[in-house]
Scaffold this motif. Sequence first.
Motif, PDB file in Angstrom:
ATOM      1  N   SER A 285       0.846  -1.205   0.000  1.00 48.43           N
ATOM      2  CA  SER A 285       0.000   0.000   0.000  1.00 48.43           C
ATOM      3  C   SER A 285       0.875   1.247   0.000  1.00 48.43           C
ATOM      4  O   SER A 285       0.650   2.172   0.774  1.00 48.43           O
ATOM      5  CB  SER A 285      -0.924   0.028   1.210  1.00 48.43           C
ATOM      6  N   ALA A 286       1.877   1.253  -0.861  1.00 54.31           N
ATOM      7  CA  ALA A 286       2.833   2.360  -0.854  1.00 54.31           C
ATOM      8  C   ALA A 286       2.787   3.145  -2.167  1.00 54.31           C
ATOM      9  O   ALA A 286       2.543   2.587  -3.237  1.00 54.31           O
ATOM     10  CB  ALA A 286       4.241   1.824  -0.626  1.00 54.31           C
ATOM     11  N   PHE A 287       3.010   4.439  -2.028  1.00 53.57           N
ATOM     12  CA  PHE A 287       3.125   5.324  -3.180  1.00 53.57           C
ATOM     13  C   PHE A 287       4.544   5.273  -3.727  1.00 53.57           C
ATOM     14  O   PHE A 287       5.506   5.223  -2.960  1.00 53.57           O
ATOM     15  CB  PHE A 287       2.845   6.774  -2.766  1.00 53.57           C
ATOM     16  N   THR A 288       4.677   5.320  -5.038  1.00 54.41           N
ATOM     17  CA  THR A 288       5.987   5.498  -5.643  1.00 54.41           C
ATOM     18  C   THR A 288       6.156   6.980  -5.950  1.00 54.41           C
ATOM     19  O   THR A 288       5.180   7.726  -6.003  1.00 54.41           O
ATOM     20  CB  THR A 288       6.094   4.695  -6.963  1.00 54.41           C
ATOM     21  N   LEU A 289       7.391   7.383  -6.147  1.00 51.25           N
ATOM     22  CA  LEU A 289       7.692   8.786  -6.449  1.00 51.25           C
ATOM     23  C   LEU A 289       8.360   8.874  -7.806  1.00 51.25           C
ATOM     24  O   LEU A 289       9.036   7.938  -8.233  1.00 51.25           O
ATOM     25  CB  LEU A 289       8.644   9.358  -5.396  1.00 51.25           C
ATOM     26  N   GLU A 290       8.130   9.993  -8.477  1.00 54.96           N
ATOM     27  CA  GLU A 290       8.800  10.162  -9.765  1.00 54.96           C
ATOM     28  C   GLU A 290       9.302  11.596  -9.910  1.00 54.96           C
ATOM     29  O   GLU A 290       8.816  12.513  -9.245  1.00 54.96           O
ATOM     30  CB  GLU A 290       7.867   9.825 -10.925  1.00 54.96           C
ATOM     31  N   SER A 291      10.286  11.712 -10.764  1.00 57.37           N
ATOM     32  CA  SER A 291      10.810  13.031 -11.088  1.00 57.37           C
ATOM     33  C   SER A 291      11.105  13.014 -12.576  1.00 57.37           C
ATOM     34  O   SER A 291      11.786  12.097 -13.061  1.00 57.37           O
ATOM     35  CB  SER A 291      12.089  13.278 -10.271  1.00 57.37           C
ATOM     36  N   ASP A 292      10.547  13.971 -13.305  1.00 55.80           N
ATOM     37  CA  ASP A 292      10.682  14.008 -14.769  1.00 55.80           C
ATOM     38  C   ASP A 292      10.281  12.675 -15.394  1.00 55.80           C
ATOM     39  O   ASP A 292      10.957  12.180 -16.307  1.00 55.80           O
ATOM     40  CB  ASP A 292      12.125  14.342 -15.180  1.00 55.80           C
ATOM     41  N   GLY A 293       9.220  12.071 -14.875  1.00 56.47           N
ATOM     42  CA  GLY A 293       8.735  10.825 -15.473  1.00 56.47           C
ATOM     43  C   GLY A 293       9.558   9.602 -15.104  1.00 56.47           C
ATOM     44  O   GLY A 293       9.267   8.502 -15.545  1.00 56.47           O
ATOM     45  N   LYS A 294      10.599   9.786 -14.288  1.00 60.91           N
ATOM     46  CA  LYS A 294      11.421   8.630 -13.886  1.00 60.91           C
ATOM     47  C   LYS A 294      11.164   8.311 -12.424  1.00 60.91           C
ATOM     48  O   LYS A 294      11.119   9.224 -11.579  1.00 60.91           O
ATOM     49  CB  LYS A 294      12.906   8.951 -14.074  1.00 60.91           C
ATOM     50  N   LEU A 295      11.009   7.021 -12.107  1.00 57.71           N
ATOM     51  CA  LEU A 295      10.755   6.642 -10.724  1.00 57.71           C
ATOM     52  C   LEU A 295      12.009   6.827  -9.874  1.00 57.71           C
ATOM     53  O   LEU A 295      13.131   6.680 -10.356  1.00 57.71           O
ATOM     54  CB  LEU A 295      10.311   5.177 -10.648  1.00 57.71           C
ATOM     55  N   LEU A 296      11.776   7.160  -8.608  1.00 60.22           N
ATOM     56  CA  LEU A 296      12.884   7.270  -7.655  1.00 60.22           C
ATOM     57  C   LEU A 296      12.935   5.992  -6.820  1.00 60.22           C
ATOM     58  O   LEU A 296      11.930   5.280  -6.699  1.00 60.22           O
ATOM     59  CB  LEU A 296      12.670   8.464  -6.726  1.00 60.22           C
ATOM     60  N   SER A 297      14.071   5.727  -6.223  1.00 56.43           N
ATOM     61  CA  SER A 297      14.192   4.481  -5.455  1.00 56.43           C
ATOM     62  C   SER A 297      13.709   4.685  -4.020  1.00 56.43           C
ATOM     63  O   SER A 297      14.409   4.409  -3.063  1.00 56.43           O
ATOM     64  CB  SER A 297      15.633   3.971  -5.473  1.00 56.43           C
ATOM     65  N   CYS A 298      12.516   5.227  -3.899  1.00 59.17           N
ATOM     66  CA  CYS A 298      11.933   5.354  -2.567  1.00 59.17           C
ATOM     67  C   CYS A 298      10.418   5.241  -2.641  1.00 59.17           C
ATOM     68  O   CYS A 298       9.831   5.244  -3.725  1.00 59.17           O
ATOM     69  CB  CYS A 298      12.360   6.651  -1.891  1.00 59.17           C
ATOM     70  N   PHE A 299       9.799   5.101  -1.497  1.00 58.51           N
ATOM     71  CA  PHE A 299       8.351   4.940  -1.446  1.00 58.51           C
ATOM     72  C   PHE A 299       7.806   5.629  -0.203  1.00 58.51           C
ATOM     73  O   PHE A 299       8.559   5.927   0.736  1.00 58.51           O
ATOM     74  CB  PHE A 299       7.976   3.450  -1.439  1.00 58.51           C
ATOM     75  N   LEU A 300       6.511   5.896  -0.227  1.00 57.04           N
ATOM     76  CA  LEU A 300       5.859   6.529   0.919  1.00 57.04           C
ATOM     77  C   LEU A 300       4.638   5.698   1.290  1.00 57.04           C
ATOM     78  O   LEU A 300       3.878   5.278   0.424  1.00 57.04           O
ATOM     79  CB  LEU A 300       5.372   7.936   0.556  1.00 57.04           C
ATOM     80  N   THR A 301       4.472   5.471   2.575  1.00 58.48           N
ATOM     81  CA  THR A 301       3.231   4.833   2.992  1.00 58.48           C
ATOM     82  C   THR A 301       2.836   5.363   4.366  1.00 58.48           C
ATOM     83  O   THR A 301       3.479   6.283   4.889  1.00 58.48           O
ATOM     84  CB  THR A 301       3.323   3.297   2.938  1.00 58.48           C
ATOM     85  N   VAL A 302       1.772   4.782   4.906  1.00 58.29           N
ATOM     86  CA  VAL A 302       1.232   5.360   6.117  1.00 58.29           C
ATOM     87  C   VAL A 302       1.547   4.475   7.317  1.00 58.29           C
ATOM     88  O   VAL A 302       1.768   3.266   7.175  1.00 58.29           O
ATOM     89  CB  VAL A 302      -0.298   5.526   5.954  1.00 58.29           C
ATOM     90  N   MET A 303       1.646   5.070   8.496  1.00 61.46           N
ATOM     91  CA  MET A 303       1.695   4.302   9.743  1.00 61.46           C
ATOM     92  C   MET A 303       0.673   4.940  10.678  1.00 61.46           C
ATOM     93  O   MET A 303       0.408   6.132  10.583  1.00 61.46           O
ATOM     94  CB  MET A 303       3.099   4.333  10.356  1.00 61.46           C
ATOM     95  N   ASP A 304       0.081   4.114  11.518  1.00 59.38           N
ATOM     96  CA  ASP A 304      -0.955   4.631  12.402  1.00 59.38           C
ATOM     97  C   ASP A 304      -0.305   5.154  13.682  1.00 59.38           C
ATOM     98  O   ASP A 304      -0.620   4.708  14.780  1.00 59.38           O
ATOM     99  CB  ASP A 304      -1.963   3.511  12.696  1.00 59.38           C
TER     100      ASP A 304
END
Lengths: 704, 301
Positions: A285-304
Amino acid sequence: MPDGELLLEVRCEEIPARMLEPAIRQLASRLFEDLLACKLSPAEVQTGFTPRRLMVLLKGLPEREPDRSETKMGPPVAAAFDKAGEPTAAASGFAKKCGLEVEDLERVETEKGEYVAAEHKIEGRPTIEVLSQIVPRILGDLDWAKTMRWGSGDGPWVRPVHSLVALFGGEVVPCELFGVAAGNTTSGHPVLSPQEFEVKSGADYRRKMARRGIEVRFEARKKKLLEKMSEAADGLGGELVKDAALLDKLASICGIPGVIVGRFDATFLTLPREVLITSLRDHQSAFTLESDGKLLSCFLTVMDRPDDPAGRVQAGNEWVVEARLADAKFFYEEDKKSSLADRRVGLDQLIFHARLGSYADKTARITELSEVLCQALGWDKEQEPVIQAAKLLKLDLTTEMVKEFTSLQGVMGGIYAREEGLTEPVWQAIYDQYLPASTDDPIPRSPEGQLTAIADRVDTLVGIFGLGLIPTGSRDPFGLRRAAQAVVRILLEGKLPIDLDLVAAQAVLLYGDRLKKSGEEILTSLRPFFHDRVRYLLGLEGYDYDSIEAALAVGSSNLPDLRLRVDALHRARQESDFLAVVLAAKRIANIIKEAPEQTFREDLLKEEAEKKLYQASHQLRTEIEGAEAAGDYELGFRKIAEFADVLDEFFVKVLVMDENRDLRFNRIALLQSIHRTISRAARLTEIVVDKAELRGRNTEMQVD
Amino acid sequence: MSKEMKSFQELILGLSEFWAEQGCVLQQPYDLEVGAGTMHPDTFLRSLGPEPWNVAYVQPSRRPADARYGENPFRLGKHYQFQVILKPAPKDVQRLYINSLEALGIDLKVHDLRFEEDNWEAPTLGAWGVGWQVMLDGMEITQFTYFQQAGGMDLEPISVELTYGLERITMFLSLSRSVYDIDWVPGGVDYGQVRHQDELEFSRYYFELADVDFLKTQFDGFERESQKCLEAGVVLPAYEFALKCSHAFNVLDSRGAVSVTERVELIKRVRNLAVGCAEAFVESREQLGFPLLEQGAPRHA
C-alpha cells in the motif's frame, strides 16, 4: 455540551477499510432520515471514522418533537344524541374512551353527514427518548458486505463492538448495542493511548482525540496525509505517482496520519515502471515517487502513529519492500528467459473454461475472429499486426509476473513484447487488451488494439452465452456485462462500423460443437444484451431513452452510425415542428399496420392532395438519401418535418379507406412507401409524445 | 520491557509461557502431516459444540506446493505455526494478543501495529472465519480469525484463532534476508542447520519422486478407512484418516497430478469426511454430557 447536539461514536475492532466510507454514509443518512420523520431536523451533520470507530455529530436538534393533534372520529351526531338533545350511551362511551367529558366533544361535517369527534393532543416526545429508540436500531441494522458473530453469539455486525458514546445535550442517551451500554467514555489508539477517557461534547471529543494525535474526520485526515506525503516527496526531489484510490485507502487504514519514507536498492529501478508501481501498491500500500517521469528508489506509505522514534517502522517496511521487489525481479528475469512466442505450449495447460477449452483454443479463435474484423473494415495489409497481436495476446498469462500480479495481465505481455522489439501496434494491442476495464478507463489507443480487444470479448460472450450462462440480476460471475459494455464503447468511441451480429455469428462457428445452444439462440439472447449496453451508454450521454429506442429499432449493425442518428434525432426533436412529424408517423403506422404490402401505381392517383403528396414524398426520398449520404441525419429529419404539412393536408382532404378497393390499396401503398422513407434513420413511432405537449398543439388531428 | 527475542526457540518459549499463563492447555503438535494448525483436532473439533476450550501449541505445517529445494529465502515446504484457540473468544482478545507481542519483548511503542481485513476459508474443512492479518511495520506476522463455521456447522460460542508465523516473526525481528539465517538457538545453531536438508529432500520427493498412482490408491484407502471408522462411531480415528487424505491430496497437487475437475472432486471428498467427523464429534460430546461445560476451562486472569 451545547443544547441540541448529538455525539455518537461506536468503537469496535478494526473495520475493513473498504467498508468504512459506505458505512458512515449510510449511518449518517439513516439517522438524518429517521429524525426528519419525527420532525427533528438537525442544522448540521458531521461524520468521521477511523478503522476502530464510526462517529456522527449532529448539531441544532430540537429538544423535543413538536406537539401535534389528531382528530378522532366518533359516532354520527344522530346516534350520539337523542331527540331531546341528550347524549346517548354511544356519545358517553366515545368520550370516555378518549378520556374526555361529553361536553368536550366536537362536531365535524363529513360527506356522510355530521359526526361527533374528539380533538386529541399528542405531546411530542423528548428528543433523547426518540434517539434511544432509533440509535441502536440504525446502528444494528447497518448493511455490511460481510458480518460476523462473536463471543457467545453476539452480532451479526462487522466486528465486535467495544463501546458506544451517545450524548445528547451532554446527557447519555439510554440505549445499548449488542449488550454494550451507551455511555460517555471512549479511548484512543490501542497501543499509544488505550486508557479510557470521558467526553462532554463534539468539541471536547475532537480536542481530546487531537491531543492523542487522532483525526477522526476522514477528509481532514486525508488532506493532512496528502500534505505530509507531498512535503516528504518534495524533500526527496520528486512527486507522488498519482493514485486517488490508494490515497483513500491509506487515509482509511489509520487514525493518526503518520507518513513513512522508505528507500530501496536503486538496482530495482531496472524493473519496468508498471511492475514497481504495482508491487509497491498491491503488497505494501505504498506510493511510488517520480521526477521528470522517472521513478525514484523510494516509497511513501502510512503508519498509524505520529513518528518513528526508533526507526523501526521504516526499517521494517523497507525490509518487506526489498523482499517483495526481489521477488518481482526474480519473476521478471525468469519470464525474460523465454520469448512470448516460446510460451505457446503453456497455453494448452491453461483452462479458459472447462467446456470452452484452453487459452490455446481461445487464442486460435481470437486470431480468426480478428481476421474477420479486419475484413469487415476492408483492411488488407493493415491486418498483419492485428493477427500477430492476437496470436500473442494471452501468452502473458503463463508468466510468473502475471501469476503474482493479476492486475498486470495484458500490460506485462505488452512490456515483454516491447522489450522483444515487436512493433508498436503489436505491443500496444497486447498492452491495452483489457481496456476499458471501468468507466473511467480509455479504450485501447490504436485501431489494432481495439480490434483484438473486441475479438477477445466477443469470443467470451458467445462462449458463455452458448453454454446458457446468461447473467441474471446481480449475478455476473464472468463479467459479461462489463465485457459487452467495453465492446460497445470501443465500437462507438473508435468509430468502427462493425456489425456485431455478423461477428458473433462467426464466433459461434469458431466454437464448432463446444456450445450447448444453437447459433440462432445465442444471437437472439446476445442482441438485446448488447442493446442494453447501448441504451445505458447513450443514456449516460444524456440522450432520451425514446430517441435511443427509435434509432435502435431500425438497426444496430453500425454503432457509430446509430449514434449519429440518435444525436440527429435528439437535436431535431428540440424544434417545435417536430411533433407534427411524430404524429404523422404514428398516424401512418396506424393505418398501414394490418395491411399487406401493396403495389403502387401512379395512374391510380385521383385527388389533387394525393398527387401532391406523391410528388412531395418522391422529392423527400431523394433529399433524405442525399442527406444520409452526406452523413447529415439531422437534415433528413428536418426534411421530414417540412413534409408534415403536405401529409396533414392529405389526411384532411383524402379518405384513405375509399370504397373503391383499387384506390384504397393504392393509397395504402403510397403510405407504405412514405413510411419506409421516413423510417430510414429512426422509427419515429417510438418517440413518446407528452400529453401536455399534445394538448398544447392546436390541431384537429387524432392520435391513436 | 524485556529484551526483544530474536531467535526461533525463544519465540516458541515466550509464546508458550505467555499463553500457558492465560490458562491455555499447552498442547503438542499433532503427530501427522497437516497443512495448518487449524487441522489439529484440538482446533478443528474442539471449536465445535458448546464446550469452552483454550489451547496453545506449535504445529509444523506442510505445504508441499510451497517447497523450493531450500533455495527461496522466504518459502518453505514446511513451516511452524504457533496456534492459539480461545473459546469463547474473550472480549479483550485483541488486548491479550498485544500483550503476547509485548511478552516477546516487542516494544509496540516504537512499532506500527495494524489489523488488515483478511478472511479465512478452508474448503476441505467446510470452515470459514472473519478477521485480519496482523501487520507489524508492514509485515504480516499473525492471522487473527473469529471462526464462524466449521464442518459446515454454525459455531456458538465463537472461537478466536491466533496463528503466529514463527519463521516470519523471527526473520522480521532480526531483519534477516533469509529464513535459513535466523538463529534457532540464540547465537547458536541456525534454522538452516536444523531444517535445510529437510526442505531439499522433501522438495525432491514432492516434485520428482512421489508416486502418483500410489498416492491415489492411498487416498482411496484412507477415505474408506475414515468412512468405516465413522460408521463404527469412532470419531478421532475417522478424522485422522481424513487428514491423511488431505495430505495425500496436497502431495498429488504439488506433483501437478491433479486436473482442475479432479481437484474439485477430491476437495469435495475430503470435505465430506470432515463434515461427517464434525457432526459425529458433536454427537459424541453430547453423549458424554459435554463434560467441559460443567468443569469450565481455565480462563485467563
